[in-house]
Write a protein that holds these residues in place. Structure first.
Motif: not given
Length: 418
Positions: A109-116, A138-141
């Protein structure tokens, strides 16, 4: 087939330890500890006593409520002593897997798209799939870290290329439940922290075999399972309370928002908490005499060092015996490892590990075969989904057990024409 007996250092009395385990009277030689250890009498008695005592939901009004509260707080304190953690940052749960899934959702819940998010192929799937699923939502890598299949080593140079300014979490194994590798956690977690990431350490396998200090390891969040170190089936997470305050898991509206209670869904199983405390106390009591007056944490450090020395001696003895057997390939080769050996029998074709496990079981030796949920590790080793035969030592393993395993394997190989 037997190997020379070398006396255990430090006067570790394995016969006295074994006498406390009623299950051993059934006669089996247990090499299945990585999947769950046998339980000493004191643990079973603590579970029974908790279930027979007046108990209610936690509180202070009645004796029953106070008993429940004391049981939970006692368990937090015991596990904190085992791990070198703050009791107010110890979260109790059904299993390490459940806790990882729960916290992965809160962290995501604290991550955004593009985070890894970084995971390793050395891990049990319980320290891979929760992070993969959370990242996908969440769209993280997801960044994958391999290990050297020839040596079983997971080194800093494997991790470093996968770290960057978008790395949010690095999930690491304290030790491999498949091949026993104990990575250099302080070096790995230092790299993760330099990248600004949190570290999650799956200590389920490590906690059973060595002294643990979560801060020294560099673990921001550390999970373990008491049933892997002589306790009942439950899980525990240790973290700094301030870190837990930053996370907001899904919960019921009326349930407590305090840390660590906000992570504990529903009423805790008090009997299992009592059993986990008893398991820690049992381990502490294994300390050499001079440590007994120094407090439980000091006792546990001394005890686990003694357990580690005992298990390492037997591991070396077992490895020496296995090297004398034709057609056995050992995949547990890391320089620093737990007493957990994975072996295959390449010359005997597919299914040989399972056949060996059945042969041993018929002779009262419990050494199972498979990938043991370390699916990525098994594949990375070139073993596919079949894995191999795993022999894991425990505090109650003795030289006679090792001899029975070696004799059973020698018989299996002779019958198979190896």
């Amino acid at each position: 087939m037997t190997q020379p007996v070398v006396e255990a250092p430090g006067g570790y009395d394995v016969a006295a330890v074994r006498a406390q385990f009623p299950a051993l009277a059934a006669g089996a030689a247990h090499f299945d500890g990585p999947g769950g250890t046998q339980v000493p009498r004191q643990v079973a008695e603590a579970v029974a006593a908790a279930m027979l005592a007046p108990t209610s939901n936690r509180g202070t009004l009645t004796a029953a409520a106070r008993t429940a509260e004391a049981t939970v707080q006692g368990c937090r304190a015991a596990l904190a002593d085992l791990l070198g953690a703050d009791p107010s940052g110890v979260v109790l749960g059904r299993s390490a897997t459940q806790l990882t899934f729960d916290v992965s959702r809160a962290l995501a819940a604290t991550w955004t798209p593009g985070d890894e998010v970084v995971v390793t192929r050395l891990d049990h799937d319980a320290n891979i799939r929760p992070w993969v699923l959370a990242a996908e939502r969440v769209g993280a890598r997801v960044c994958w870290v391999g290990f050297d299949p020839a040596t079983g080593e997971l080194a800093p140079e494997h991790l470093a290329p996968q770290l960057g300014d978008r790395t949010r979490l690095v999930a690491l194994p304290g030790a491999s439940n498949l091949i026993g590798t104990r990575p250099d956690l302080p070096a790995l977690t230092a790299l993760a922290h330099d990248a600004g990431a949190l570290t999650w350490v799956d200590g389920v396998h490590l906690s059973a075999h060595a002294p643990v200090d979560v801060a020294a390891l560099g673990a921001d969040l550390y999970v373990c399972s008491p049933y892997k170190f002589l306790g009942p089936h439950c899980g525990a997470l240790a973290a700094a309370p301030a870190l837990l305050e930053r996370l907001h898991p899904d919960k019921l509206v009326p349930s407590s928002d305090a840390v660590p209670e906000r992570f504990e869904l529903g009423t805790l199983p008090y009997e299992l908490m009592a059993g986990a405390t008893a398991a820690v106390d049992f381990l502490a009591a294994l300390a050499p005499g001079e440590a007994t007056a120094l407090g439980r944490r000091a006792q546990l450090l001394a005890s686990m060092a003694a357990v580690e020395a005992h298990e390492d001696r037997l591991r070396e003895r077992l490895e020496a015996g296995l090297r004398d057997l034709p057609g056995v390939v050992l995949h547990s080769r890391a320089a620093h490892r737990t007493p957990t050996l994975l072996m295959t029998f390449p010359g005997l074709g597919p299914g040989a590990a399972g056949a060996a496990a059945r042969h041993l079981a018929e002779r009262g030796v419990n050494a199972p075969a498979g990938h043991f949920y370390a699916l990525e590790a098994s594949r990375h080793l070139g073993l596919g989904d079949a894995g191999g035969l795993r022999a894991g030592l425990a505090p109650y393993t003795d030289d006679a057990d090792v001899d029975r395993l070696l004799e059973g394997l020698a018989g299996f190989l002779a019958a198979a024409g190896a």
